[in-house]
Motif scaffolding. Structure first.
Motif, PDB file in Angstrom:
ATOM      1  N   ILE A  61     -27.112 -10.924 -24.945  1.00  0.00           N
ATOM      2  CA  ILE A  61     -26.230 -11.967 -25.481  1.00  0.00           C
ATOM      3  C   ILE A  61     -25.462 -11.442 -26.687  1.00  0.00           C
ATOM      4  CG2 ILE A  61     -26.150 -14.306 -26.450  1.00  0.00           C
ATOM      5  CD1 ILE A  61     -28.505 -15.010 -24.635  1.00  0.00           C
ATOM      6  N   ALA A  62     -26.103 -10.623 -27.496  1.00  0.00           N
ATOM      7  CA  ALA A  62     -25.386  -9.990 -28.606  1.00  0.00           C
ATOM      8  C   ALA A  62     -24.166  -9.233 -28.086  1.00  0.00           C
ATOM      9  CB  ALA A  62     -26.319  -9.038 -29.350  1.00  0.00           C
ATOM     10  N   ARG A  63     -24.351  -8.501 -26.999  1.00  0.00           N
ATOM     11  CA  ARG A  63     -23.248  -7.726 -26.426  1.00  0.00           C
ATOM     12  C   ARG A  63     -22.108  -8.641 -26.006  1.00  0.00           C
ATOM     13  NH1 ARG A  63     -21.192  -4.025 -27.933  1.00  0.00           N
ATOM     14  NH2 ARG A  63     -23.276  -3.195 -28.301  1.00  0.00           N
ATOM     15  N   ARG A  64     -22.445  -9.774 -25.402  1.00  0.00           N
ATOM     16  CA  ARG A  64     -21.403 -10.734 -24.996  1.00  0.00           C
ATOM     17  C   ARG A  64     -20.672 -11.290 -26.218  1.00  0.00           C
ATOM     18  NH1 ARG A  64     -23.534 -11.320 -19.651  1.00  0.00           N
ATOM     19  NH2 ARG A  64     -22.197 -12.901 -18.704  1.00  0.00           N
ATOM     20  N   GLN A  65     -21.372 -11.474 -27.325  1.00  0.00           N
ATOM     21  CA  GLN A  65     -20.713 -11.976 -28.540  1.00  0.00           C
ATOM     22  C   GLN A  65     -19.779 -10.927 -29.123  1.00  0.00           C
ATOM     23  OE1 GLN A  65     -24.471 -13.067 -30.522  1.00  0.00           O
ATOM     24  NE2 GLN A  65     -23.907 -15.220 -30.339  1.00  0.00           N
ATOM     25  N   LEU A  66     -20.249  -9.674 -29.175  1.00  0.00           N
ATOM     26  CA  LEU A  66     -19.420  -8.598 -29.731  1.00  0.00           C
ATOM     27  C   LEU A  66     -18.206  -8.350 -28.831  1.00  0.00           C
ATOM     28  CD1 LEU A  66     -22.387  -6.324 -30.812  1.00  0.00           C
ATOM     29  CD2 LEU A  66     -20.853  -7.565 -32.359  1.00  0.00           C
ATOM     30  N   ASP A  67     -18.411  -8.427 -27.523  1.00  0.00           N
ATOM     31  CA  ASP A  67     -17.285  -8.247 -26.593  1.00  0.00           C
ATOM     32  C   ASP A  67     -16.212  -9.315 -26.780  1.00  0.00           C
ATOM     33  OD1 ASP A  67     -18.507  -6.038 -25.501  1.00  0.00           O
ATOM     34  OD2 ASP A  67     -19.182  -7.054 -23.672  1.00  0.00           O
ATOM     35  N   ARG A  68     -16.612 -10.469 -27.296  1.00  0.00           N
ATOM     36  CA  ARG A  68     -15.641 -11.546 -27.544  1.00  0.00           C
ATOM     37  C   ARG A  68     -15.123 -11.536 -28.978  1.00  0.00           C
ATOM     38  NH1 ARG A  68     -18.754 -12.990 -23.448  1.00  0.00           N
ATOM     39  NH2 ARG A  68     -18.009 -14.455 -21.866  1.00  0.00           N
ATOM     40  N   GLY A  69     -15.326 -10.439 -29.680  1.00  0.00           N
ATOM     41  CA  GLY A  69     -14.683 -10.294 -30.981  1.00  0.00           C
ATOM     42  C   GLY A  69     -15.545 -10.535 -32.190  1.00  0.00           C
ATOM     43  N   ALA A  70     -16.827 -10.801 -32.016  1.00  0.00           N
ATOM     44  CA  ALA A  70     -17.691 -10.949 -33.192  1.00  0.00           C
ATOM     45  C   ALA A  70     -17.650  -9.654 -34.004  1.00  0.00           C
ATOM     46  CB  ALA A  70     -19.121 -11.277 -32.765  1.00  0.00           C
ATOM     47  N   VAL A  71     -17.606  -9.781 -35.342  1.00  0.00           N
ATOM     48  CA  VAL A  71     -17.473  -8.599 -36.201  1.00  0.00           C
ATOM     49  C   VAL A  71     -18.815  -7.901 -36.424  1.00  0.00           C
ATOM     50  CG1 VAL A  71     -15.472  -9.544 -37.394  1.00  0.00           C
ATOM     51  CG2 VAL A  71     -17.783  -9.963 -38.329  1.00  0.00           C
ATOM     52  N   GLY A  72     -19.885  -8.552 -36.046  1.00  0.00           N
ATOM     53  CA  GLY A  72     -21.231  -8.031 -36.248  1.00  0.00           C
ATOM     54  C   GLY A  72     -22.170  -9.196 -36.025  1.00  0.00           C
ATOM     55  N   LEU A  73     -23.433  -8.973 -36.338  1.00  0.00           N
ATOM     56  CA  LEU A  73     -24.411 -10.041 -36.151  1.00  0.00           C
ATOM     57  C   LEU A  73     -25.038 -10.433 -37.478  1.00  0.00           C
ATOM     58  CD1 LEU A  73     -26.504  -8.928 -33.026  1.00  0.00           C
ATOM     59  CD2 LEU A  73     -24.487 -10.419 -33.088  1.00  0.00           C
ATOM     60  N   THR A  74     -25.502 -11.658 -37.520  1.00  0.00           N
ATOM     61  CA  THR A  74     -26.382 -12.121 -38.578  1.00  0.00           C
ATOM     62  C   THR A  74     -27.805 -12.153 -38.023  1.00  0.00           C
ATOM     63  OG1 THR A  74     -24.597 -13.525 -39.383  1.00  0.00           O
ATOM     64  CG2 THR A  74     -26.812 -14.003 -40.187  1.00  0.00           C
ATOM     65  N   VAL A  75     -28.766 -11.789 -38.844  1.00  0.00           N
ATOM     66  CA  VAL A  75     -30.180 -11.916 -38.489  1.00  0.00           C
ATOM     67  C   VAL A  75     -30.924 -12.455 -39.698  1.00  0.00           C
ATOM     68  CG1 VAL A  75     -30.148 -10.059 -36.757  1.00  0.00           C
ATOM     69  CG2 VAL A  75     -30.682  -9.530 -39.154  1.00  0.00           C
ATOM     70  N   ALA A  76     -32.192 -12.829 -39.483  1.00  0.00           N
ATOM     71  CA  ALA A  76     -32.975 -13.439 -40.557  1.00  0.00           C
ATOM     72  C   ALA A  76     -33.999 -12.496 -41.159  1.00  0.00           C
ATOM     73  CB  ALA A  76     -33.680 -14.694 -40.045  1.00  0.00           C
ATOM     74  N   THR A  77     -34.364 -11.445 -40.428  1.00  0.00           N
ATOM     75  CA  THR A  77     -35.460 -10.597 -40.885  1.00  0.00           C
ATOM     76  C   THR A  77     -35.118  -9.121 -40.667  1.00  0.00           C
ATOM     77  OG1 THR A  77     -36.584 -10.514 -38.732  1.00  0.00           O
ATOM     78  CG2 THR A  77     -37.141 -12.370 -40.168  1.00  0.00           C
ATOM     79  N   VAL A  78     -35.834  -8.275 -41.366  1.00  0.00           N
ATOM     80  CA  VAL A  78     -35.711  -6.831 -41.135  1.00  0.00           C
ATOM     81  C   VAL A  78     -36.102  -6.502 -39.696  1.00  0.00           C
ATOM     82  CG1 VAL A  78     -36.592  -4.564 -41.834  1.00  0.00           C
ATOM     83  CG2 VAL A  78     -36.071  -6.299 -43.577  1.00  0.00           C
ATOM     84  N   GLY A  79     -37.124  -7.186 -39.194  1.00  0.00           N
ATOM     85  CA  GLY A  79     -37.568  -6.942 -37.824  1.00  0.00           C
ATOM     86  C   GLY A  79     -36.500  -7.255 -36.789  1.00  0.00           C
ATOM     87  N   GLU A  80     -35.791  -8.362 -36.971  1.00  0.00           N
ATOM     88  CA  GLU A  80     -34.681  -8.669 -36.049  1.00  0.00           C
ATOM     89  C   GLU A  80     -33.592  -7.601 -36.169  1.00  0.00           C
ATOM     90  OE1 GLU A  80     -34.874 -13.561 -35.616  1.00  0.00           O
ATOM     91  OE2 GLU A  80     -33.417 -12.674 -36.996  1.00  0.00           O
ATOM     92  N   ALA A  81     -33.295  -7.199 -37.396  1.00  0.00           N
ATOM     93  CA  ALA A  81     -32.266  -6.162 -37.579  1.00  0.00           C
ATOM     94  C   ALA A  81     -32.665  -4.882 -36.862  1.00  0.00           C
ATOM     95  CB  ALA A  81     -32.054  -5.903 -39.072  1.00  0.00           C
TER      96      ALA A  81
END
Lengths: 346, 346
Positions: free
Chosen positions: A44-64
């Motif tokens: 899903i991250a890939r689908r967001q970036l493919d639609r122009g997202a500049v990057g992702l937000t996450v809540a934890t070091v583990g998610e990052a």
């Protein structure tokens, strides 16, 4: 046939949700940096970036770490991190491999962050409290935190806030105004002014913000439908359950709180919603039982053995309970996506 | 040093809880068949069996598979199963390798269970509704379900109920009386009369019951403490979190609902309790934040960076979010136990 309960994602609805918010944010001239805590899923991250997202937000070091491993190169940990112990080395390793931003809301945290991030390209973003009264400093104190960070050798990108007090009927407009006022009052040189949440993103003020961080919009959920942020038809993720017991107007499903999560703010109608039976109410939720009540006047349209979809109240909680998402299109299972960051809480 | 948040089990408190309930149930002359959905952990199952438990209770076929794999030979799936699809073969395989009981609450379910369990030594137990009004039939209808099961070739062991309406202040005695009345009214030849829950087990009536199935008692939790079932000192499992933000009388911990779970019935004081700070209240819980308020009159005893324990409201939900439990004794980490049945919902 899959054993119930499981989480199903309707791919067409997902893509429609992704397209709609990407277009709306683009039309405002804002950057979209979706919060990946909702889906925890590289596909899903890939689908967001493919639609122009500049990057992702996450809540934890583990998610990052999970999303960096999946090839995402620009990550914002929108959280007031306190990196000591193993987390310090983990955070530094992240700073050395991706474009990284992290939250900070006190001079004490600056003292902890500075030795970890010093000498890297990582940036800090000062968290401002716009009315949720959770973490973050009042807007007028943001410059002091930023100055402390700069004195300690940290790079300051700007400020962020989460207008979480917009979660409630009729509250989105006020919370969005608070968000704009708080970020507008920040006196920091760094250009970033980051806000946004799913209930407020459509109202976000491009005069006060540079980017938004909605998360839930990818799937939507019963809460968003009851807030009016979406329709039940826009809910892309549901728990699929079986009717295991029935009496009178009541049926009991095997999709309980260990699949749906137990979030239930006072203003929702119950423990979730049945998108295919909008008149039904989930009147009780235990670990492996959803007790569903149909209105009087007609026999319940569900019998023992029937399979039915339930929209969780809070989809982020439901996803975090599952190892995988079953991806469906037009009734067929077309894929399975690992919830790669499930349980990545540290 | 471990990165927070994580779940810690105090081994001395755990063993004390196990001993206390095993002794109390033995003194009543009842069989103890603990519900393993709480801990999902073979190491704790072993400790229960070593203290005289006759077998385990589980909620799903998946949980039964995990404990059968761990060597447990007597399992009761206390749930109105609807075994179709892959679950039918899975259930039959279980019936062929362990002493198995499963719940049933309708003649429809008998029709589904009979071809799956027929010819095996597995038994069914009729679920009776003693007042929770979730699954189960009224006591006076239990004999008809049992007769249908016997006609279909199933072995009927007896009846069970879950007095879940005992979860609320001042409700345990009434629910325990309802439990005894319901099981006492069942007219089935099979000898088993199974009841019990953590809030009611101390009151269970040995004249009406043959066995009890408490689950939470191994760990206890904030709910049980606020119900008066235990003291905060009896809580064996806590989430360990770090103070990441602070303002006035409020501190924010990194142990949120993705670690603690979000269960919050109307009668609890907040999102959990701090056993080492009984005056504090968890006034808000989001996914990665517990907002903790200390009373006015003295500065909060916690500062940024401090590490603190939080008792979840409902420990079953917290355990199901974790891959492992960190076992501590006298402040030292002495073991790590896998939550082997985490997410085993099907």
């Amino acid at each position: 046939v899959l054993d119930t309960p499981y989480l199903a994602v309707d791919l067409d609805v997902l893509d429609r949700n992704l397209d709609r918010t990407a277009a709306a944010v683009r039309a405002k001239g804002l950057a979209l940096r979706p919060h990946a805590k909702t889906h925890k899923c590289p596909e899903i991250a890939r689908r967001q970036l493919d639609r122009g997202a500049v990057g992702l937000t996450v809540a934890t070091v583990g998610e990052a770490e999970v999303f960096a491993d999946a090839g995402v190169t620009d990550l914002f940990i929108a959280y007031p991190l306190w990196p000591v112990g193993p987390r310090a080395a983990r955070l530094r390793a992240l700073a050395e491999r991706v474009a990284l931003r992290v939250g900070v809301d006190s001079a004490d945290a600056v003292d902890v962050l500075a030795p970890v991030l010093g000498g890297t390209a990582a940036e800090v973003v000062v968290e401002v409290d716009s009315g949720q009264h959770r973490s973050g400093v009042p807007a007028e104190q943001a410059a002091a935190v930023a100055a402390a960070a700069e004195r300690a050798g940290l790079r300051v990108a700007g400020a962020f806030t989460f207008p979480g007090h917009g979660y409630g009927p009729g509250r989105a407009a006020g919370a969005t105004a608070d968000e704009a006022a708080a970020l507008g009052a920040v006196e920091i040189d760094g250009p970033v002014r980051s806000g946004g949440s799913t209930p407020t993103v459509a109202l976000a003020d491009p005069a006060a913000l540079t980017e938004v961080r909605p998360g839930v919009y990818v799937f939507n959920d019963a809460q968003q439908a009851e807030l009016g942020t979406c329709e039940l038809a826009d809910v892309a993720l549901t728990a699929v359950g079986t009717v295991v017991s029935a009496t009178g107007q009541q049926v009991v499903l095997d999709a309980g709180s260990k699949v749906l999560g137990a979030d239930q703010p006072a203003w929702v109608s119950g423990g979730g919603r049945l998108p295919d039976h909008p008149d039904a109410r989930v009147v009780a939720l235990s670990e492996h039982h959803a007790t569903v009540l149909f209105p009087d006047g007609a026999p319940p349209p569900l019998r023992r053995g029937d399979v039915v979809r339930v929209a969780p109240n809070h989809v982020c909680a439901a996803v975090n309970l599952a190892d995988e998402l079953v991806v469906v299109r037009g009734g067929d299972v077309v894929d399975r996506w690992e919830v790669a960051a499930r349980g990545a809480n540290t």
